[in-house]
Motif scaffolding. Structure first.
Motif, PDB file in Angstrom:
ATOM      1  N   GLN A   2       1.100  -1.339   0.055  1.00 38.56           N
ATOM      2  CA  GLN A   2       0.000   0.158   0.005  1.00 38.56           C
ATOM      3  C   GLN A   2       0.941   1.224   0.146  1.00 38.56           C
ATOM      4  O   GLN A   2       0.297   2.345  -0.548  1.00 38.56           O
ATOM      5  CB  GLN A   2      -0.935   0.049   1.027  1.00 38.56           C
ATOM      6  CG  GLN A   2      -2.219  -1.113   1.018  1.00 38.56           C
ATOM      7  CD  GLN A   2      -2.785  -1.179   2.344  1.00 38.56           C
ATOM      8  OE1 GLN A   2      -2.471  -1.837   3.409  1.00 38.56           O
ATOM      9  NE2 GLN A   2      -4.016  -0.589   2.288  1.00 38.56           N
ATOM     10  N   ASP A   7       2.030   1.640  -3.757  1.00 36.23           N
ATOM     11  CA  ASP A   7       0.895   2.327  -4.409  1.00 36.23           C
ATOM     12  C   ASP A   7       1.080   3.745  -4.271  1.00 36.23           C
ATOM     13  O   ASP A   7       0.671   4.458  -5.334  1.00 36.23           O
ATOM     14  CB  ASP A   7      -0.415   1.627  -3.983  1.00 36.23           C
ATOM     15  CG  ASP A   7      -0.753   0.266  -4.350  1.00 36.23           C
ATOM     16  OD1 ASP A   7       0.174  -0.560  -4.894  1.00 36.23           O
ATOM     17  OD2 ASP A   7      -1.741  -0.399  -3.605  1.00 36.23           O
ATOM     18  N   ARG A  50       3.864   5.403  -6.083  1.00 36.66           N
ATOM     19  CA  ARG A  50       3.816   5.181  -7.411  1.00 36.66           C
ATOM     20  C   ARG A  50       2.682   6.304  -7.846  1.00 36.66           C
ATOM     21  O   ARG A  50       2.811   7.078  -8.726  1.00 36.66           O
ATOM     22  CB  ARG A  50       3.218   4.068  -7.714  1.00 36.66           C
ATOM     23  CG  ARG A  50       4.187   2.802  -7.996  1.00 36.66           C
ATOM     24  CD  ARG A  50       5.383   3.102  -9.143  1.00 36.66           C
ATOM     25  NE  ARG A  50       4.832   3.307 -10.329  1.00 36.66           N
ATOM     26  CZ  ARG A  50       5.602   3.722 -11.404  1.00 36.66           C
ATOM     27  NH1 ARG A  50       6.954   4.099 -11.342  1.00 36.66           N
ATOM     28  NH2 ARG A  50       5.082   4.061 -12.383  1.00 36.66           N
ATOM     29  N   ARG A  62      -1.055  -5.014  -9.687  1.00 39.85           N
ATOM     30  CA  ARG A  62      -1.555  -3.625  -9.196  1.00 39.85           C
ATOM     31  C   ARG A  62      -0.888  -2.717 -10.247  1.00 39.85           C
ATOM     32  O   ARG A  62      -1.340  -1.355 -10.078  1.00 39.85           O
ATOM     33  CB  ARG A  62      -1.177  -3.381  -7.930  1.00 39.85           C
ATOM     34  CG  ARG A  62      -1.965  -4.110  -7.080  1.00 39.85           C
ATOM     35  CD  ARG A  62      -1.469  -4.278  -5.306  1.00 39.85           C
ATOM     36  NE  ARG A  62      -1.937  -3.484  -4.656  1.00 39.85           N
ATOM     37  CZ  ARG A  62      -2.590  -3.241  -3.384  1.00 39.85           C
ATOM     38  NH1 ARG A  62      -3.206  -4.550  -3.134  1.00 39.85           N
ATOM     39  NH2 ARG A  62      -3.042  -2.213  -2.808  1.00 39.85           N
ATOM     40  N   HIS A  63       0.328  -3.205 -10.751  1.00 45.32           N
ATOM     41  CA  HIS A  63       1.070  -2.013 -11.491  1.00 45.32           C
ATOM     42  C   HIS A  63       1.557  -2.551 -12.858  1.00 45.32           C
ATOM     43  O   HIS A  63       2.793  -2.761 -13.122  1.00 45.32           O
ATOM     44  CB  HIS A  63       2.385  -1.708 -10.685  1.00 45.32           C
ATOM     45  CG  HIS A  63       1.859  -0.993  -9.364  1.00 45.32           C
ATOM     46  ND1 HIS A  63       1.440   0.371  -9.398  1.00 45.32           N
ATOM     47  CD2 HIS A  63       1.672  -1.384  -8.116  1.00 45.32           C
ATOM     48  CE1 HIS A  63       0.997   0.623  -7.973  1.00 45.32           C
ATOM     49  NE2 HIS A  63       1.273  -0.307  -7.242  1.00 45.32           N
ATOM     50  N   SER A  99       9.718   2.207  -0.369  1.00 47.24           N
ATOM     51  CA  SER A  99       8.299   2.303  -0.786  1.00 47.24           C
ATOM     52  C   SER A  99       7.687   3.288   0.184  1.00 47.24           C
ATOM     53  O   SER A  99       6.462   3.474  -0.032  1.00 47.24           O
ATOM     54  CB  SER A  99       7.705   0.921  -0.447  1.00 47.24           C
ATOM     55  OG  SER A  99       8.084   0.220   0.375  1.00 47.24           O
ATOM     56  N   ARG A 125      -3.624   9.293   0.141  1.00 42.81           N
ATOM     57  CA  ARG A 125      -3.612   9.270  -1.232  1.00 42.81           C
ATOM     58  C   ARG A 125      -4.543  10.380  -2.066  1.00 42.81           C
ATOM     59  O   ARG A 125      -4.255  11.042  -2.754  1.00 42.81           O
ATOM     60  CB  ARG A 125      -3.786   7.734  -1.875  1.00 42.81           C
ATOM     61  CG  ARG A 125      -4.041   7.657  -3.382  1.00 42.81           C
ATOM     62  CD  ARG A 125      -3.730   6.351  -3.875  1.00 42.81           C
ATOM     63  NE  ARG A 125      -3.824   6.375  -5.293  1.00 42.81           N
ATOM     64  CZ  ARG A 125      -3.557   5.250  -6.037  1.00 42.81           C
ATOM     65  NH1 ARG A 125      -3.018   4.247  -5.396  1.00 42.81           N
ATOM     66  NH2 ARG A 125      -3.585   5.394  -7.353  1.00 42.81           N
TER      67      ARG A 125
END
Length: 317
Positions: free
Chosen positions: A18, A21, A24, A52-53, A133, A308
């Motif tokens: 997460q 994510d 990114r 997911r990517h 990350s 996010r």
């Protein structure tokens, strides 16, 4: 002089998906969106990240780690699950004292450090910018934040030696031992062990050659022979850069472009704090410290979605 070629590198695993994510999503809304991003994940997590990517340059640890190390990592993981966080720490202490068991040497954290160095050594870029990350890239970030047209860039944060405590002191001490440099506990110490961390691939290749020449075995075997949890790839690389600077020289910088958030237990307060940071002109990166190491002080499920939403709103605003 043309601007040096930059590549981004993240080494991560399912426990931090997460956060990844979010990294990114923030990258996509920044000036770094077009920079190649190499990502190394645990072999068993490859499918999760690929789903997911799609289209990401994903590498599995099985492909990146040398000589059967990935199988040793999986074995260490089984022991880790069996013994839990405290049992694993106890086993690591035993290994440091008597040399065994062997498996604590192959813990995921050690393997991530080896994966990082292996990928950097493989890179044809002039600079690899390591982003963990748990980093958020802000709209203020620039491609040349950690690029110098002629010199290698490295980040350091010098403090009085007395301030180097706990694991940071151990990492610095172990790097000195490994590279044969006397360690003076009273001398200023480098306390920067976060990312973004720019690395000069030719210097990593030089470090590997130096280690193989000195210890007469593969570079990674020398890293893994160190006491478990007592070593840092960044400490070793940075000390090597000081002792054996490349011919181009080194541009030493402070981590002035990054802000750190350690506490996310109160989500409303966190969002207010992040909004303030995002308004700072020289805040290019924010580290929202991950809890996946097992401390579990807060839950990514509750924290990441509102963060996010904030990043996306800021970018469109």
């Amino acid at each position: 002089t043309p601007m040096p070629r930059l590549e981004l590198l993240t080494v991560t695993w399912a426990g931090d998906v997460q956060h990844f994510d979010l990294l990114r999503a923030s990258l996509a809304r920044s000036a770094l969106a077009g920079i190649p991003h190499q990502v190394v994940v645990h072999d068993e997590d490859h499918a999760l990240f690929a789903e997911r990517h799609p289209g990401l340059a994903l590498h599995s640890t099985a492909a990146v780690l040398p000589d059967g190390l990935d199988a040793a990592r999986c074995e260490a993981q089984r022991w880790q699950r069996r013994l839990g966080r405290h049992g694993t720490k106890w086993a690591s202490s035993l290994t440091r004292m008597v040399g065994g068991p062997i498996w604590p040497r192959h813990l995921g954290w050690h393997m991530q450090q080896i994966s990082k160095l292996a990928r950097v050594a493989h890179s044809q870029a002039d600079t690899v910018l390591v982003l963990d990350s748990d980093v958020i890239v802000t709209p203020q970030a620039q491609v040349d934040d950690y690029l110098n047209p002629t010199r290698a860039v490295c980040i350091g944060q010098w403090q009085p030696g007395a301030e180097a405590r706990g694991k940071v002191r151990k990492w610095n001490r172990e790097a000195h031992r490994l590279l044969g440099v006397p360690y003076d506990a009273s001398a200023p110490a480098d306390l920067y062990f976060d990312t973004p961390f720019p690395i000069h691939p030719p210097s990593v290749r030089a470090l590997m050659r130096w280690l193989e020449d000195r210890y007469q075995r593969p570079w990674w075997a020398t890293f893994l022979a160190q006491p478990p949890r007592r070593w840092s790839e960044f400490a070793t690389y940075r000390l090597f850069l000081r002792q054996h600077p490349p011919a181009c020289g080194v541009d030493w910088q402070s981590p002035a472009l990054t802000r750190y958030v350690h506490k996310a237990t109160d989500v409303a307060a966190l969002i207010t704090h992040l909004r303030t940071l995002l308004a700072e002109p020289n805040c290019h990166y924010i580290t929202l410290h991950s809890q996946s190491s097992g401390r579990g002080l807060w839950n990514a499920d509750e924290v990441i979605p509102p963060v996010r939403a904030l990043i996306e709103a800021q970018a469109s605003g």
